[in-house]
Design an enzyme around this catalytic site. Structure first.
Site, PDB file in Angstrom:
ATOM      1  CG  ASP A 104      -1.784  -0.878   1.528  1.00  0.00           C
ATOM      2  OD1 ASP A 104      -1.704  -2.050   0.276  1.00  0.00           O
ATOM      3  OD2 ASP A 104      -2.375  -1.407   2.622  1.00  0.00           O
TER       4      ASP A 104
HETATM    5  N1  URA Z   1      -1.176  -6.056   3.844  1.00  0.00           N
HETATM    6  C1  URA Z   1      -1.786  -4.450   3.633  1.00  0.00           C
HETATM    7  O1  URA Z   1      -2.318  -4.245   4.765  1.00  0.00           O
HETATM    8  N2  URA Z   1      -0.893  -3.196   3.471  1.00  0.00           N
HETATM    9  C2  URA Z   1       0.104  -4.094   2.714  1.00  0.00           C
HETATM   10  O2  URA Z   1       1.260  -2.719   2.054  1.00  0.00           O
HETATM   11  C3  URA Z   1       0.416  -5.042   2.660  1.00  0.00           C
HETATM   12  C4  URA Z   1      -0.039  -6.005   3.251  1.00  0.00           C
END
Ligand code: URA
Length: 230
Positions: A104
């Site tokens: 993310d």
């Molecule tokens: N899980 C999440 O919530 N975000 C990420 O970036 C990776 C795994």
């Protein structure tokens, strides 16, 4: 047979435009003879291409590890946000690496890149169950029941079923989470499902690879041995 300028740019030597000048300056030889014409054809199997006297490798498999900072989206293009591609040195962009899976925008940590589509598929596919370990800071404190719920396989708020995962409470507001799949916002949604909303998330390990002191925003290329161990 492929064009000499394509062979050289695929090898990550320089951009096609930069190559023009380098060729003109006599920096490139094919089988010992300077060749100035980028349109000349070479056989990657049998011709010996050198740049300033050094043999040029043809297109090769590249796997990179990036310590992703927050604020970059995992995408090759984005109309608004800065993308992780901005953090990749130009020589590797010319080797056409792309992100393997995603983190993310606000998540930090280990993100792989490769130009090997089969390898990327194997690493992402839940079928292969590659373990990904995260460090999270979150509201609340994870309990023994939370640990059990992760181990049993959580159901997210929207009904999505998760594979069994490992939650390891580290202390108040801090936990380590290990998952073997990569659903959208998975760790944040798993923690939210247990009333432990994440405020900071970092991926620390993927399979046999870890960040190992790599500075935020830095990349390093994996060795063939590390790739084999994946
Ligand atoms: N899980 C999440 O919530 N975000 C990420 O970036 C990776 C795994």
């Amino acid at each position: 047979m492929i064009r000499l300028d394509k062979y050289l740019s695929d090898a990550g030597l320089a951009s096609r435009r930069e190559l023009k000048d380098l060729l003109k300056a006599g920096a490139v030889t094919v089988n010992g003879k300077p060749v100035a014409d980028g349109a000349a054809k070479v056989d990657p199997e049998s011709d010996r291409v050198c740049f300033h006297g050094e043999p040029v490798e043809g297109p090769r498999r590249v796997v990179l590890l990036l310590h992703k900072p927050a604020g970059f989206v995992t995408s090759t293009e984005d109309p608004r946000d800065r993308t992780v591609m901005e953090l990749i040195p130009a020589a590797f962009l010319r080797q056409k690496v792309v992100p393997v899976g995603r983190l993310d925008k606000e998540t930090e940590g280990l993100l792989l890149f490769t130009n090997d589509g089969d390898l990327a598929h194997r690493l992402i596919s839940p079928k292969h169950g590659v373990e990904k370990r995260y460090y999270a800071r979150h509201e609340g404190t994870a309990s023994a029941e939370d640990v059990e719920a992760f181990a049993a396989g959580l159901t997210l708020k929207d009904g999505t079923l998760c594979r069994p995962a490992v939650l390891r409470p580290l202390g108040p507001g801090e936990s380590e989470i290990t998952v073997t799949e990569g659903k959208y916002h998975q760790v944040r949604r798993m923690m939210a499902a247990r009333g432990l909303p994440v405020v900071y998330l970092r991926r620390e390990q993927e399979g046999s690879l870890s960040l190992d002191g790599l500075a935020l925003g830095e990349t390093r290329e994996l060795t063939e041995a590390e790739i084999a161990a994946l």
